[in-house]
Design a protein around this motif. Structure first.
Motif, PDB file in Angstrom:
ATOM      1  N   LEU A 175       0.990  -1.365   0.007  1.00  0.00           N
ATOM      2  CA  LEU A 175       0.020  -0.033   0.083  1.00  0.00           C
ATOM      3  C   LEU A 175       0.863   1.194   0.044  1.00  0.00           C
ATOM      4  CD1 LEU A 175      -2.698  -1.007   2.748  1.00  0.00           C
ATOM      5  CD2 LEU A 175      -2.540  -1.445   0.250  1.00  0.00           C
ATOM      6  N   THR A 176       0.847   1.909  -1.046  1.00  0.00           N
ATOM      7  CA  THR A 176       1.902   2.754  -1.458  1.00  0.00           C
ATOM      8  C   THR A 176       1.100   4.298  -1.831  1.00  0.00           C
ATOM      9  OG1 THR A 176       3.995   3.541  -1.798  1.00  0.00           O
ATOM     10  CG2 THR A 176       2.796   2.021  -3.359  1.00  0.00           C
ATOM     11  N   ALA A 177       2.083   5.000  -2.401  1.00  0.00           N
ATOM     12  CA  ALA A 177       1.719   6.408  -3.097  1.00  0.00           C
ATOM     13  C   ALA A 177       2.832   6.928  -4.279  1.00  0.00           C
ATOM     14  CB  ALA A 177       1.179   7.448  -2.170  1.00  0.00           C
ATOM     15  N   GLU A 178       2.450   7.856  -4.869  1.00  0.00           N
ATOM     16  CA  GLU A 178       3.551   8.309  -5.635  1.00  0.00           C
ATOM     17  C   GLU A 178       4.512   9.215  -4.766  1.00  0.00           C
ATOM     18  OE1 GLU A 178       3.783   7.441  -8.612  1.00  0.00           O
ATOM     19  OE2 GLU A 178       1.991   7.296  -9.515  1.00  0.00           O
ATOM     20  N   PRO A 179       5.715   9.184  -5.109  1.00  0.00           N
ATOM     21  CA  PRO A 179       6.264   8.795  -6.511  1.00  0.00           C
ATOM     22  C   PRO A 179       6.765   7.230  -6.412  1.00  0.00           C
ATOM     23  CG  PRO A 179       8.246   9.893  -5.285  1.00  0.00           C
ATOM     24  CD  PRO A 179       6.878  10.081  -4.337  1.00  0.00           C
ATOM     25  N   PHE A 180       6.499   6.655  -5.177  1.00  0.00           N
ATOM     26  CA  PHE A 180       6.909   5.213  -5.283  1.00  0.00           C
ATOM     27  C   PHE A 180       6.246   4.166  -6.314  1.00  0.00           C
ATOM     28  CE2 PHE A 180       7.312   7.061  -1.041  1.00  0.00           C
ATOM     29  CZ  PHE A 180       8.919   6.842  -0.719  1.00  0.00           C
ATOM     30  N   LYS A 229      15.181  16.628  -0.833  1.00  0.00           N
ATOM     31  CA  LYS A 229      16.292  16.710  -0.189  1.00  0.00           C
ATOM     32  C   LYS A 229      15.859  15.882   1.095  1.00  0.00           C
ATOM     33  CE  LYS A 229      18.843  20.166   2.535  1.00  0.00           C
ATOM     34  NZ  LYS A 229      19.246  21.645   2.676  1.00  0.00           N
ATOM     35  N   PHE A 230      14.725  15.986   1.879  1.00  0.00           N
ATOM     36  CA  PHE A 230      14.334  15.222   3.021  1.00  0.00           C
ATOM     37  C   PHE A 230      14.314  13.570   2.936  1.00  0.00           C
ATOM     38  CE2 PHE A 230      11.142  13.658   5.848  1.00  0.00           C
ATOM     39  CZ  PHE A 230      12.007  13.410   7.233  1.00  0.00           C
ATOM     40  N   THR A 231      13.540  13.325   1.772  1.00  0.00           N
ATOM     41  CA  THR A 231      13.023  11.844   1.536  1.00  0.00           C
ATOM     42  C   THR A 231      14.340  10.995   0.719  1.00  0.00           C
ATOM     43  OG1 THR A 231      12.136  12.463  -0.560  1.00  0.00           O
ATOM     44  CG2 THR A 231      10.917  12.691   1.351  1.00  0.00           C
ATOM     45  N   LYS A 232      15.274  11.983   0.414  1.00  0.00           N
ATOM     46  CA  LYS A 232      16.506  11.380  -0.549  1.00  0.00           C
ATOM     47  C   LYS A 232      15.975  10.562  -1.755  1.00  0.00           C
ATOM     48  CE  LYS A 232      19.312  10.885   3.747  1.00  0.00           C
ATOM     49  NZ  LYS A 232      18.371  11.938   4.430  1.00  0.00           N
ATOM     50  N   GLN A 233      14.924  11.033  -2.510  1.00  0.00           N
ATOM     51  CA  GLN A 233      14.616  10.664  -3.474  1.00  0.00           C
ATOM     52  C   GLN A 233      15.024  11.623  -4.765  1.00  0.00           C
ATOM     53  OE1 GLN A 233      10.265   9.246  -3.505  1.00  0.00           O
ATOM     54  NE2 GLN A 233      10.300  10.392  -1.678  1.00  0.00           N
ATOM     55  N   PRO A 234      15.358  10.973  -5.745  1.00  0.00           N
ATOM     56  CA  PRO A 234      15.768  11.858  -7.048  1.00  0.00           C
ATOM     57  C   PRO A 234      14.852  13.030  -7.292  1.00  0.00           C
ATOM     58  CG  PRO A 234      15.827   9.287  -7.538  1.00  0.00           C
ATOM     59  CD  PRO A 234      15.196   9.521  -6.106  1.00  0.00           C
ATOM     60  N   LEU A 235      15.392  14.056  -7.559  1.00  0.00           N
ATOM     61  CA  LEU A 235      14.559  15.226  -7.484  1.00  0.00           C
ATOM     62  C   LEU A 235      13.628  15.125  -8.633  1.00  0.00           C
ATOM     63  CD1 LEU A 235      13.663  18.253  -7.025  1.00  0.00           C
ATOM     64  CD2 LEU A 235      15.929  19.198  -8.285  1.00  0.00           C
ATOM     65  N   GLU A 236      14.118  14.468  -9.890  1.00  0.00           N
ATOM     66  CA  GLU A 236      13.298  14.658 -11.234  1.00  0.00           C
ATOM     67  C   GLU A 236      12.082  13.666 -10.960  1.00  0.00           C
ATOM     68  OE1 GLU A 236      13.720  16.563 -13.591  1.00  0.00           O
ATOM     69  OE2 GLU A 236      15.390  17.451 -12.616  1.00  0.00           O
ATOM     70  N   LEU A 237      12.129  12.656 -10.287  1.00  0.00           N
ATOM     71  CA  LEU A 237      11.274  11.711  -9.699  1.00  0.00           C
ATOM     72  C   LEU A 237      10.061  12.652  -9.005  1.00  0.00           C
ATOM     73  CD1 LEU A 237      10.078   8.945 -10.064  1.00  0.00           C
ATOM     74  CD2 LEU A 237      11.006   8.176  -7.922  1.00  0.00           C
ATOM     75  N   VAL A 238      10.540  13.221  -7.991  1.00  0.00           N
ATOM     76  CA  VAL A 238       9.940  14.152  -7.184  1.00  0.00           C
ATOM     77  C   VAL A 238       8.865  14.832  -7.787  1.00  0.00           C
ATOM     78  CG1 VAL A 238       9.592  15.594  -5.106  1.00  0.00           C
ATOM     79  CG2 VAL A 238      11.163  13.720  -5.016  1.00  0.00           C
TER      80      VAL A 238
END
Length: 312
Positions: free
Chosen positions: A186-191, A261-270
């Motif tokens: 059970l998840t959400a974007e951008p995952f 920055k906080f979630t450590k996910q790629p900026l382009e994906l976010v």
């Protein structure tokens, strides 16, 4: 000339001392949230210097599972946390003396469309009934996404007890799905997009979109003791969040940068996903639907006074 130079030097020194003094006076707080956009108002307030402007030295702390936030608050590991509505209400029902200090995010069409039950390759889901007997990972048992999913199952005539729920943190969902550790998460974007692009599976259900609710997802909470002892800090925090919320809702660039920055996910994906709507205002009646849903799921044992759970 010498007099003007001396005056300029003195002015520079006084300015430097004033800035240093302001920094020294800034009250330090730690804010704990999971790796989602729901606490984006706090992320932006850190990134854009809004907390500092209001006299707070704020640090964001990444929490793996949302249900761990109440304990982190009460242990003073963090002073303010972003529990989901369900985690907060269950903690209050269990006797933990927490109080909401500000709103964070609310459900709307955009956020609801971003939520999904993502199914690994090799598993076929054609409808709610197909989740029977499946092992489903949730970012916390009793957390927002899981409670919504159970509500959806009940409305579709599926016994939630027929589903095996386990906890899986957002950052580990892709690896867990890939290894076959669970049948779905059970998840959400951008995952969702990230796992889809990696060919790890498909969306099995957009259950939140079908429920179409508008209640709070996450709000900022503290221990009642800390909040009552630090009214000025709470006031500054609320002011900073109120200032940051419009940036989250209207400035995609700044919001995405802070979230990445906080979630450590790629900026382009976010950037590909609209952040959940930030709403600093929180009223007791907004929690009533959650109480009804959780009571129906036998998650609450007592009758909660919602007015007392939100700090004046």
């Amino acid at each position: 000339m010498r007099h003007r130079l001396r005056s300029a030097v003195v002015g520079l020194v006084l300015t430097t001392l004033a800035l240093a003094s302001a920094t020294a006076r800034a009250e330090k707080i730690q804010i704990g949230c999971t790796a989602t956009s729901d606490c984006a108002s706090a992320m932006v307030a850190v990134d854009e210097g809004i907390f500092k402007k209001h006299g707070l030295d704020a640090e964001m702390v990444l929490i793996g599972i949302n249900s761990n936030i109440p304990a982190a608050i009460l242990s003073n590991s963090i002073q303010i946390g972003g529990p989901t509505s369900t985690v907060f209400l269950q903690a209050a029902d269990g006797g933990l003396d927490l109080v909401a200090v500000s709103g964070a995010s609310i459900m709307n069409k955009t956020s609801n469309d971003a939520i999904a039950a993502f199914v690994r390759n090799g598993i076929t889901i054609n409808g709610p009934q197909d989740f029977k007997g499946k092992k489903v990972g949730a970012p916390g048992i009793g957390a927002f996404l899981q409670v919504l999913f159970v509500k959806w199952l009940v409305e579709k005539g599926v016994d939630p007890k027929s589903v095996n729920f386990v906890e899986v943190t957002f950052p580990t969902m892709a690896d867990t799905i890939k290894s076959g550790g669970v049948d779905a998460v059970l998840t959400a974007e951008p995952f969702v997009m990230r796992m889809t692009n990696a060919n790890l599976g498909t969306v099995g259900a957009r259950y939140a979109a079908e429920l179409a609710r508008t209640e709070p997802i996450i709000f900022y909470a503290a221990s009642r003791e800390w909040a009552e002892k630090n009214p000025e800090t709470v006031k500054k925090f609320r002011a900073a969040i109120a200032e940051a919320a419009p940036i989250v809702n209207n400035d995609r660039e700044k919001a995405s940068a802070a979230i990445a920055k906080f979630t450590k996910q790629p900026l382009e994906l976010v950037k590909l996903t609209t952040p959940n709507s930030a709403e600093p205002v929180l009223k007791p009646e907004q929690l009533a639907w959650w109480v009804d849903v959780m009571s129906a799921q036998k998650m609450l044992q007592s009758k909660l006074d919602l007015k007392k759970l939100i700090l004046d």
